[in-house]
Design a protein around this motif. Structure first.
Motif, PDB file in Angstrom:
ATOM      1  N   PRO A   4       0.593  -1.242  -0.003  1.00  0.00           N
ATOM      2  CA  PRO A   4      -0.115   0.133  -0.039  1.00  0.00           C
ATOM      3  C   PRO A   4       1.030   1.124   0.045  1.00  0.00           C
ATOM      4  O   PRO A   4       2.132   1.347   0.385  1.00  0.00           O
ATOM      5  N   ALA A   5       0.403   2.159  -0.617  1.00  0.00           N
ATOM      6  CA  ALA A   5       0.897   3.733  -0.554  1.00  0.00           C
ATOM      7  C   ALA A   5      -0.250   4.639  -0.048  1.00  0.00           C
ATOM      8  O   ALA A   5      -0.700   4.685   0.844  1.00  0.00           O
ATOM      9  N   LEU A   6      -0.554   5.409  -1.316  1.00  0.00           N
ATOM     10  CA  LEU A   6      -1.624   6.364  -0.991  1.00  0.00           C
ATOM     11  C   LEU A   6      -3.140   5.558  -0.822  1.00  0.00           C
ATOM     12  O   LEU A   6      -4.109   6.231  -0.524  1.00  0.00           O
ATOM     13  N   ALA A   7      -3.190   4.252  -1.439  1.00  0.00           N
ATOM     14  CA  ALA A   7      -4.222   3.544  -1.145  1.00  0.00           C
ATOM     15  C   ALA A   7      -3.855   2.549   0.113  1.00  0.00           C
ATOM     16  O   ALA A   7      -2.899   2.185  -0.160  1.00  0.00           O
ATOM     17  N   GLU A   8      -4.737   2.478   1.013  1.00  0.00           N
ATOM     18  CA  GLU A   8      -4.569   1.595   2.126  1.00  0.00           C
ATOM     19  C   GLU A   8      -4.685   0.174   1.892  1.00  0.00           C
ATOM     20  O   GLU A   8      -4.271  -0.792   2.474  1.00  0.00           O
ATOM     21  N   SER A   9      -5.667  -0.091   1.067  1.00  0.00           N
ATOM     22  CA  SER A   9      -5.985  -1.380   0.745  1.00  0.00           C
ATOM     23  C   SER A   9      -6.845  -1.477  -0.611  1.00  0.00           C
ATOM     24  O   SER A   9      -7.095  -0.172  -1.234  1.00  0.00           O
ATOM     25  N   VAL A  42      -3.553  12.741   4.475  1.00  0.00           N
ATOM     26  CA  VAL A  42      -2.248  12.937   3.576  1.00  0.00           C
ATOM     27  C   VAL A  42      -2.423  14.544   3.183  1.00  0.00           C
ATOM     28  O   VAL A  42      -3.413  14.477   2.489  1.00  0.00           O
ATOM     29  N   ARG A  43      -1.352  14.986   3.273  1.00  0.00           N
ATOM     30  CA  ARG A  43      -1.275  16.555   2.884  1.00  0.00           C
ATOM     31  C   ARG A  43      -0.424  16.654   1.837  1.00  0.00           C
ATOM     32  O   ARG A  43       0.972  15.959   1.679  1.00  0.00           O
ATOM     33  N   PHE A  44      -0.665  17.736   0.654  1.00  0.00           N
ATOM     34  CA  PHE A  44       0.231  17.891  -0.187  1.00  0.00           C
ATOM     35  C   PHE A  44       1.172  18.741   0.397  1.00  0.00           C
ATOM     36  O   PHE A  44       1.158  19.436   1.184  1.00  0.00           O
ATOM     37  N   HIS A  45       2.387  18.900  -0.573  1.00  0.00           N
ATOM     38  CA  HIS A  45       3.409  19.882  -0.024  1.00  0.00           C
ATOM     39  C   HIS A  45       2.973  21.369  -0.159  1.00  0.00           C
ATOM     40  O   HIS A  45       2.015  21.956  -0.907  1.00  0.00           O
ATOM     41  N   GLN A  46       3.352  22.431   0.573  1.00  0.00           N
ATOM     42  CA  GLN A  46       3.179  23.431   0.455  1.00  0.00           C
ATOM     43  C   GLN A  46       4.347  24.348   0.075  1.00  0.00           C
ATOM     44  O   GLN A  46       5.500  24.090   0.175  1.00  0.00           O
ATOM     45  N   ASP A  69       5.704  16.568   7.204  1.00  0.00           N
ATOM     46  CA  ASP A  69       4.291  16.083   7.483  1.00  0.00           C
ATOM     47  C   ASP A  69       3.993  14.575   6.561  1.00  0.00           C
ATOM     48  O   ASP A  69       2.861  14.245   6.595  1.00  0.00           O
ATOM     49  N   TYR A  70       5.028  14.153   6.159  1.00  0.00           N
ATOM     50  CA  TYR A  70       5.042  12.784   5.493  1.00  0.00           C
ATOM     51  C   TYR A  70       4.190  11.788   6.565  1.00  0.00           C
ATOM     52  O   TYR A  70       4.612  11.528   7.537  1.00  0.00           O
ATOM     53  N   TRP A  71       3.392  11.153   5.695  1.00  0.00           N
ATOM     54  CA  TRP A  71       2.370  10.279   6.467  1.00  0.00           C
ATOM     55  C   TRP A  71       3.057   9.062   6.889  1.00  0.00           C
ATOM     56  O   TRP A  71       2.791   8.523   7.923  1.00  0.00           O
ATOM     57  N   ALA A  72       4.102   8.500   6.272  1.00  0.00           N
ATOM     58  CA  ALA A  72       4.890   7.343   6.642  1.00  0.00           C
ATOM     59  C   ALA A  72       6.166   7.805   7.613  1.00  0.00           C
ATOM     60  O   ALA A  72       6.985   6.809   7.795  1.00  0.00           O
TER      61      ALA A  72
END
Length: 532
Positions: free
Chosen positions: A72-77, A95-99, A227-230
């Motif tokens: 998985p990445a941006l899709a959890e399943s 999940v946030r995009f870069h500013q 803020d990276y989700w991982a």
């Protein structure tokens, strides 16, 4: 290209050299070439993917580090329908995009971003479709518009891809760079501001690193995404020091000016292993080196001429000169034997100048026929010493009555001109993107790829194309393998390439580098690297 900071802001750091850049919280990587741009879906070069797909952007699924296993990445399943035509993805929340300077993104990643990222490439009526001057080479060569019937937005965090027919490598294809997810909100702001070209110079994604600036042919700089989700990268800064000459890359890593150097020359590996300050990484990667023969240019449209070229080139001597002993295997097919579907009946073209000359005369090729050999400066894993390789080919062709001129182009220019079909013969290489044989065949040898320019041989063979299309629609490996064996026999007989080598992949790190590993897909990810 436009950059958030003027080039003058880079000069002090550039003049100080790598030592000034190599702070404890910074990783400097000596890379082989400049990225073609930062709007990833327009390009296919590995150097571009390293600077975009492995840093700024992410996809619904990804490959586990150092493998071709899908995780998985941006899709959890996800769920796949029984008939293999429907893929439903459950998107990751939070999940946030870069500013980036000058733009304010108000929302988190959601289904709208997935739809924008794919519809831009697939729908000719999409407002961004015609704004790509290079088109969408992967999506076009792989026939994605014909494959995907529709993409449904089920809700804010669920999307469903409906295919017109089953496609065995589809999930793996979604882990490739061209399937990266962009911010629809950022794209809308760029379009409203009349600045769509900025998508190619100031990329915004969800990945572990935030793009900072680019000094053409010199440096690409990134900062860690806090803020990276991982989890934020362990290093605050990532710097690509663009160093085409492999000798200079070695000098710089020895001096400590960079901590990682990609693609040292295989002939230098034994000597580099003796340096106590360096680690040599080695991997049997999914790489093929080849010479594309432009079948659109007479007399190269004659199969006898292409066979003659295969007979004329002394590939055994070429391999020894380029890779040394044991660092590459001679190539027979478009993909290495580590992948299934090989044809054991294929035999290597022998070095037989007399037979080559006889074939050329039968084809009516006059003595002194003019051809061009295209190559690049510097060197990478599939072409470690371009100058020597081109000279060896030139000498072998001269021995059979062909007068070949060597032309050297910078990497980006070489790719652009070769895709336009200007070359006769061009040294090229391919790194598999997803661990499936189709990834070597469809993007490089299909009729769709010939139409888009990605097929550098310009070769379109109806039966070959039918076989690889049929193989993609079948899930059983044994049935697919049988189709590939027949397709490889056609490839061998028609000789649109001179297959050269299946090289090993090498990399160098300083002894204080932790967490970096080579990928069999030829990409380089630095998100989990740290320095002692």
């Amino acid at each position: 290209m436009l950059h958030p900071l003027p080039l003058l802001a880079l000069l002090p750091a550039l003049l100080l050299g790598g030592q000034a850049l190599a702070a404890r919280d910074s990783l400097v990587v000596c890379t082989e070439a400049s990225p073609e741009g930062f709007d990833l879906v327009q390009y296919t070069a590995a150097t571009t993917a390293d600077a975009t797909a492995e840093t700024v952007y992410e996809r619904l699924v990804q490959f586990a580090p150092g493998s071709t296993r899908i995780v998985p990445a941006l899709a959890e399943s996800w769920e796949i329908s029984a008939d293999g035509r429907s893929y439903t993805f459950n998107l990751r929340r939070g999940v946030r995009f870069h500013q980036v300077p000058g733009f304010t993104l108000s929302r988190e990643f959601n289904a709208d971003d997935v739809l924008w990222s794919f519809q831009r490439q697939l729908d000719p009526e999409h407002p961004w479709h015609r704004l790509s001057p290079r088109g969408f080479p992967y999506a076009e060569a792989m026939g994605m518009a014909e494959l995907i019937e529709r993409i449904d937005r089920l809700d804010e965090h669920r999307v469903r891809f409906v295919l017109r027919h089953p496609e065995a490598p589809f999930l793996a294809n979604l882990a490739m760079g061209f399937a990266s997810i962009y911010s629809a909100e950022y794209a809308a702001q760029l379009l409203a501001a009349g600045k769509p070209a900025q998508l190619n110079s100031l990329p915004v994604g969800t990945g572990p690193f935030v793009f900072q600036r680019y000094a053409k042919d010199a440096q690409v700089r990134f900062v860690a995404n806090p803020d990276y989700w991982a989890g934020a990268p362990r290093l605050r800064r990532l710097i690509f020091s663009i160093t085409p000459d492999p000798n200079v890359r070695v000098q710089k890593i020895k001096a400590g000016d960079c901590q990682i150097a990609v693609y040292p020359r295989p002939t230098d590996i034994s000597r580099l292993r003796e340096d106590p300050n360096l680690r040599v990484l080695e991997l049997d990667s999914l790489l093929v080196a080849y010479l594309a023969i432009n079948t659109r240019h007479p007399p190269l449209d004659d199969v006898r001429v292409r066979q003659a070229l295969n007979l004329a080139f002394d590939k055994a001597s070429y391999l020894r000169a380029q890779y040394g002993e044991g660092n590459a295997r001679p190539a027979l097919a478009p993909y290495p034997p580590t992948l299934w579907g090989q044809n054991p009946e294929l035999k290597a073209w022998p070095h037989d100048p007399q037979r080559a000359r006889a074939l050329l005369r039968k084809a009516g090729v006059p003595e002194g026929q003019k051809l061009s050999i295209w190559t690049r400066p510097g060197g990478g894993p599939t072409n470690p010493n371009p100058g020597i390789g081109a000279q060896m080919l030139q000498a072998d062709l001269r021995a059979v009555g062909i007068d070949a001129e060597i032309r050297v182009y910078e990497w980006g220019e070489l790719i652009k001109r070769a895709k336009a079909g200007e070359h006769d013969l061009v040294f090229m290489g391919w790194a598999g993107d997803n661990g499936d044989p189709d990834n070597f065949l469809t993007p490089n040898l299909s009729c769709a790829a010939a139409a888009s320019g990605e097929n550098l041989a310009g070769w379109c063979h109806e039966r070959f194309d039918q076989l690889i299309r049929e193989a993609r629609r079948i899930s059983e490996p044994e049935r697919r393998a049988a189709l590939y064996r027949e397709a490889l026999a056609i490839f061998h007989a028609q000789a649109p390439w001179i297959p050269l080598a299946y090289p090993k992949q090498f990399g160098l790190t300083r002894s204080n580098v932790r967490g970096f590993q080579l990928s069999p897909l030829g990409s380089n990810n630095f998100a989990r690297v740290e320095l002692d």
